[in-house]
Scaffold this motif. Sequence first.
Motif, PDB file in Angstrom:
ATOM      1  N   LEU A  75       0.836  -1.207   0.000  1.00  0.00           N
ATOM      2  CA  LEU A  75       0.000   0.000   0.000  1.00  0.00           C
ATOM      3  C   LEU A  75       0.873   1.260   0.000  1.00  0.00           C
ATOM      4  O   LEU A  75       0.456   2.307  -0.513  1.00  0.00           O
ATOM      5  CB  LEU A  75      -0.937  -0.008   1.207  1.00  0.00           C
ATOM      6  CG  LEU A  75      -1.969  -1.149   1.229  1.00  0.00           C
ATOM      7  CD1 LEU A  75      -2.897  -0.996   2.427  1.00  0.00           C
ATOM      8  CD2 LEU A  75      -2.761  -1.205  -0.074  1.00  0.00           C
ATOM      9  N   HIS A  76       2.085   1.163   0.552  1.00  0.00           N
ATOM     10  CA  HIS A  76       3.019   2.287   0.478  1.00  0.00           C
ATOM     11  C   HIS A  76       3.538   2.451  -0.945  1.00  0.00           C
ATOM     12  O   HIS A  76       3.692   3.579  -1.441  1.00  0.00           O
ATOM     13  CB  HIS A  76       4.185   2.044   1.438  1.00  0.00           C
ATOM     14  CG  HIS A  76       5.318   3.017   1.275  1.00  0.00           C
ATOM     15  ND1 HIS A  76       5.227   4.356   1.589  1.00  0.00           N
ATOM     16  CD2 HIS A  76       6.592   2.830   0.807  1.00  0.00           C
ATOM     17  CE1 HIS A  76       6.371   4.961   1.332  1.00  0.00           C
ATOM     18  NE2 HIS A  76       7.217   4.058   0.858  1.00  0.00           N
ATOM     19  N   MET A  77       3.805   1.343  -1.621  1.00  0.00           N
ATOM     20  CA  MET A  77       4.322   1.408  -2.996  1.00  0.00           C
ATOM     21  C   MET A  77       3.273   1.935  -3.974  1.00  0.00           C
ATOM     22  O   MET A  77       3.621   2.625  -4.945  1.00  0.00           O
ATOM     23  CB  MET A  77       4.761   0.011  -3.451  1.00  0.00           C
ATOM     24  CG  MET A  77       5.983  -0.544  -2.751  1.00  0.00           C
ATOM     25  SD  MET A  77       6.369  -2.221  -3.316  1.00  0.00           S
ATOM     26  CE  MET A  77       6.951  -1.901  -4.993  1.00  0.00           C
ATOM     27  N   PHE A  78       2.004   1.609  -3.723  1.00  0.00           N
ATOM     28  CA  PHE A  78       0.938   1.979  -4.651  1.00  0.00           C
ATOM     29  C   PHE A  78      -0.141   2.753  -3.887  1.00  0.00           C
ATOM     30  O   PHE A  78      -1.221   2.228  -3.592  1.00  0.00           O
ATOM     31  CB  PHE A  78       0.347   0.726  -5.297  1.00  0.00           C
ATOM     32  CG  PHE A  78       1.377  -0.125  -5.976  1.00  0.00           C
ATOM     33  CD1 PHE A  78       1.982   0.286  -7.146  1.00  0.00           C
ATOM     34  CD2 PHE A  78       1.769  -1.341  -5.415  1.00  0.00           C
ATOM     35  CE1 PHE A  78       2.947  -0.496  -7.764  1.00  0.00           C
ATOM     36  CE2 PHE A  78       2.724  -2.127  -6.024  1.00  0.00           C
ATOM     37  CZ  PHE A  78       3.321  -1.696  -7.205  1.00  0.00           C
ATOM     38  N   PRO A  79       0.159   3.996  -3.514  1.00  0.00           N
ATOM     39  CA  PRO A  79      -0.768   4.783  -2.688  1.00  0.00           C
ATOM     40  C   PRO A  79      -2.111   4.978  -3.392  1.00  0.00           C
ATOM     41  O   PRO A  79      -2.185   5.119  -4.619  1.00  0.00           O
ATOM     42  CB  PRO A  79      -0.037   6.119  -2.504  1.00  0.00           C
ATOM     43  CG  PRO A  79       0.992   6.163  -3.574  1.00  0.00           C
ATOM     44  CD  PRO A  79       1.374   4.756  -3.858  1.00  0.00           C
ATOM     45  N   GLY A  80      -3.156   4.971  -2.583  1.00  0.00           N
ATOM     46  CA  GLY A  80      -4.497   5.154  -3.121  1.00  0.00           C
ATOM     47  C   GLY A  80      -5.163   3.871  -3.544  1.00  0.00           C
ATOM     48  O   GLY A  80      -6.351   3.867  -3.880  1.00  0.00           O
ATOM     49  N   ARG A  81      -4.420   2.765  -3.548  1.00  0.00           N
ATOM     50  CA  ARG A  81      -5.000   1.478  -3.929  1.00  0.00           C
ATOM     51  C   ARG A  81      -5.300   0.649  -2.686  1.00  0.00           C
ATOM     52  O   ARG A  81      -4.677   0.821  -1.645  1.00  0.00           O
ATOM     53  CB  ARG A  81      -4.064   0.703  -4.854  1.00  0.00           C
ATOM     54  CG  ARG A  81      -3.929   1.293  -6.261  1.00  0.00           C
ATOM     55  CD  ARG A  81      -3.014   0.410  -7.100  1.00  0.00           C
ATOM     56  NE  ARG A  81      -3.039   0.759  -8.517  1.00  0.00           N
ATOM     57  CZ  ARG A  81      -2.227   1.618  -9.097  1.00  0.00           C
ATOM     58  NH1 ARG A  81      -1.309   2.233  -8.348  1.00  0.00           N
ATOM     59  NH2 ARG A  81      -2.295   1.877 -10.387  1.00  0.00           N
ATOM     60  N   THR A  82      -6.226  -0.265  -2.828  1.00  0.00           N
ATOM     61  CA  THR A  82      -6.546  -1.209  -1.761  1.00  0.00           C
ATOM     62  C   THR A  82      -5.963  -2.571  -2.127  1.00  0.00           C
ATOM     63  O   THR A  82      -5.472  -2.779  -3.250  1.00  0.00           O
ATOM     64  CB  THR A  82      -8.067  -1.346  -1.590  1.00  0.00           C
ATOM     65  OG1 THR A  82      -8.610  -1.922  -2.792  1.00  0.00           O
ATOM     66  CG2 THR A  82      -8.704   0.018  -1.348  1.00  0.00           C
ATOM     67  N   LEU A  83      -6.021  -3.511  -1.186  1.00  0.00           N
ATOM     68  CA  LEU A  83      -5.564  -4.864  -1.495  1.00  0.00           C
ATOM     69  C   LEU A  83      -6.329  -5.439  -2.682  1.00  0.00           C
ATOM     70  O   LEU A  83      -5.760  -6.133  -3.531  1.00  0.00           O
ATOM     71  CB  LEU A  83      -5.728  -5.776  -0.280  1.00  0.00           C
ATOM     72  CG  LEU A  83      -4.692  -5.649   0.837  1.00  0.00           C
ATOM     73  CD1 LEU A  83      -4.999  -6.646   1.946  1.00  0.00           C
ATOM     74  CD2 LEU A  83      -3.275  -5.865   0.308  1.00  0.00           C
TER      75      LEU A  83
END
Length: 491
Positions: A75-83
């Motif tokens: 989630l840190h690598m792809f901010p704004g995304r959920t699992l």
Amino acid sequence: MASSTVTSAQPERPPRPNLAFRRLRGKRSPAEFAAAVRRAAREIGERVSCDARYVGRVEAGEIRCPNYAYERVFLHMFPGRTLTDLGFAPRSSVRGRQARGAGESWEAGEPYKTHDTRDDRDTRDNRDTRTDRDDRDDRHTQDLYETHDNNEESDVLRRAFMTSGATVAAASLGPLGLALDAAAAGRPTRRAGTGEAGALEEAVRRIRLLDDRHGADGLYRRAAAPLRTAYALLDAGASRQATADRLYTGAGELAISVGWLAHDSGRFDDARSHYAEALATARMNGDAGLEAHAFCNMAFLARDAGRPREAVRAAQAAQRAARPLGSDRLMSLLSLREAGGWAGLADRVGCEQALVRAQTFYGRGPSETDPEWMSFYGEAELEGLEAQCWSTLGDWPRAARHARRAADLQDPHFTRNLALYSAELADDLARGGRPDEAAGAGLRVLDLLGEVQSSRIHTMLAGTTRVLLPHRRSPTVSTFLDRHGALPRPA
């Protein structure tokens, strides 16, 4: 341990590939993406040991939901995304798990469990014989590749390898430790299943990880016990050919890893024996990838042991084995091994030709066929190995240029390699007539030796010290010599 014979009402569904996660990886190889995951983890204070195999398991859908450490990193690598955006199942929907509060995980503090490895275990892979206990085993199958990313567990593992006896270190490797206990007690080792194969593969990863961080000297003797266990498992056999192939490959890779620990700690005869064992294992099983890896390390060892012609021949044999594999990065590394041999023979033309091939192969980029063990091979290693070639040929300015690039490019996570490249730089600068710069680089190496135990690096520093002795009047040189003289002698 008896297996359950209770069947569930619903058949087990095969895992669905995680295409969303695969798209996020883009053009990066699994190894390069794994390195990016580790860097992102450090940015937020996590410690994960993600490697190419873990990335592959996620993309294959084998890991439906990551542990909490990986969740925070992704989630840190792809901010704004959920699992769910990343292609994972919601945590609450994964059978055998319960939703937990932030910061908790199933893995924290849990020791490895013993898998049921009876012959009938392998025959149930495509049948539905699942109970709550089987759900817990599934959770553990995932955790086998995840628990070592827990900070607390990593510290425990390091202590086990660095301060405990071989039996304790082996026991920390799950089924391998239990098999070792059985062998020590004189009981026949039962036929191996997927649990033992997975533990063997994990043993290889753990040893490589610890070597990257701390060097070989404290690991070699402790790693020999899991290796003996691995070959005992081969002798016991497996009920399925796929499992047997995994055991052969795992035992060979473990032999190479233990051989490298011997190599890096100056035990060349032991290293030669382990590499030969890995080569024999590869040929018995028709494993071209393992054969190329064994010859690769044999070439490196021959160069370090003062047998440059053997280094050239071993590197060329590795390239013959590797060509059908389709990995340009592997061919690049093997060309560098050949270049090192030509440099040892003082054949500048042969060395330069091999270096050009290495650069050409490297420039073609990573691919899906790159072996998992090559995750260490990036631009920093390319520069470092080229520096060693020019150093052997006596071209100190050129060697220092490449060594400086290697040190600058090296991911700080790989402490041993950072110390190695800096030691190479210090020696090249010293021999090239730049004593103050050499001493400065040497001091940076000394700062890292609290975390690294490598006879190779100590030997390089000792040589640099001898070259710098006539320049003791320089304050920087004097400081380096005094600090180096105060070091405890390696055992």
